[in-house]
Design a protein around this motif. Sequence first.
Motif, PDB file in Angstrom:
ATOM      1  N   GLU A  16      45.763 -25.738 -10.558  1.00  0.00           N
ATOM      2  CA  GLU A  16      47.204 -25.626 -10.331  1.00  0.00           C
ATOM      3  C   GLU A  16      47.839 -25.007 -11.573  1.00  0.00           C
ATOM      4  O   GLU A  16      47.528 -25.395 -12.704  1.00  0.00           O
ATOM      5  CB  GLU A  16      47.813 -27.019 -10.101  1.00  0.00           C
ATOM      6  N   ILE A  18      51.508 -23.441 -11.280  1.00  0.00           N
ATOM      7  CA  ILE A  18      52.966 -23.411 -11.191  1.00  0.00           C
ATOM      8  C   ILE A  18      53.602 -24.749 -11.602  1.00  0.00           C
ATOM      9  O   ILE A  18      54.488 -24.778 -12.474  1.00  0.00           O
ATOM     10  CB  ILE A  18      53.415 -23.025  -9.764  1.00  0.00           C
ATOM     11  N   ASP A  19      53.181 -25.830 -11.002  1.00  0.00           N
ATOM     12  CA  ASP A  19      53.811 -27.120 -11.319  1.00  0.00           C
ATOM     13  C   ASP A  19      53.638 -27.512 -12.788  1.00  0.00           C
ATOM     14  O   ASP A  19      54.607 -27.923 -13.441  1.00  0.00           O
ATOM     15  CB  ASP A  19      53.295 -28.218 -10.381  1.00  0.00           C
ATOM     16  N   ARG A  34      62.580 -21.450 -11.096  1.00  0.00           N
ATOM     17  CA  ARG A  34      62.750 -21.649  -9.657  1.00  0.00           C
ATOM     18  C   ARG A  34      62.217 -20.424  -8.953  1.00  0.00           C
ATOM     19  O   ARG A  34      62.680 -19.309  -9.207  1.00  0.00           O
ATOM     20  CB  ARG A  34      64.222 -21.874  -9.319  1.00  0.00           C
ATOM     21  N   ASP A  36      62.321 -18.276  -6.298  1.00  0.00           N
ATOM     22  CA  ASP A  36      62.970 -17.720  -5.112  1.00  0.00           C
ATOM     23  C   ASP A  36      62.243 -16.460  -4.663  1.00  0.00           C
ATOM     24  O   ASP A  36      62.370 -16.012  -3.541  1.00  0.00           O
ATOM     25  CB  ASP A  36      64.434 -17.386  -5.418  1.00  0.00           C
ATOM     26  N   GLU A 169      48.374 -22.619  -4.126  1.00  0.00           N
ATOM     27  CA  GLU A 169      49.531 -23.414  -4.532  1.00  0.00           C
ATOM     28  C   GLU A 169      50.657 -23.300  -3.505  1.00  0.00           C
ATOM     29  O   GLU A 169      51.167 -22.204  -3.239  1.00  0.00           O
ATOM     30  CB  GLU A 169      50.018 -22.952  -5.903  1.00  0.00           C
ATOM     31  N   PRO A 171      53.862 -23.848  -3.472  1.00  0.00           N
ATOM     32  CA  PRO A 171      55.135 -23.154  -3.756  1.00  0.00           C
ATOM     33  C   PRO A 171      55.038 -21.627  -3.663  1.00  0.00           C
ATOM     34  O   PRO A 171      56.061 -20.952  -3.538  1.00  0.00           O
ATOM     35  CB  PRO A 171      55.461 -23.569  -5.202  1.00  0.00           C
TER      36      PRO A 171
END
Length: 204
Positions: A16, A18-19, A34, A36, A169, A171
């Motif tokens: 992982e 991103i987190d 964030r 988007d 991932e 997200p």
Amino acid sequence: MNRPLIISDCDGVLLEFIDPFIAYLKAEHALTLRLDSFALTGNVRDASGNAIAAEAFPPLLDGFFTTHMPTQIPVAGAVDALARLATSCDVVVLTNIADHHAVARTAELARMGMPYRVIGNNGPKGAPIRALLDEFQPSTAVFIDDLPPHHSSAKKHVPHVHRLHMVAEAPLRALIPAAPDADARIDDWAEAIEHIISILETER
Ligand SMILES: [Mg+2]
């Protein structure tokens, strides 16, 4: 006959990213990320909501890998899938990370049950995949990565290598469209392992 070769990316496929990266930005730099759109650089913002300058991003990434790499956890299913493949295949991790971080990454992956050779790369991955094929002379090869440009590069340099596009991932899944130059798009290891094994059996 030489063994098949599995060439896997690391961030977003095995670990992982991103987190843990978002947590690092917040804790160490009071920055937010964030997603988007799939652009890390333009989406990192300060407390006022202003995007940071593009040149401020590489040092943040370097800082993350220097101090926070141990906060990266394996993607669900990755450890078991690679262990299963490693019984009959050679496994190499091809990751776009500086050489000195690749040393730490080798140790981190081993600590988490992925004791494989790690190659730090910079830029498109087609040429380093070509070099791995020259070295291993595998019976067949599968390349796994979450970023579409690497599949395009692989298609150009080593068109016979099976290209699996995996965005592990959550997200990022909706933000990264299926890579046009990949052979398949599968985002989780439970399904991917069966696909890879079927490819290895077909091409054997
Ligand atoms: Mg990646």
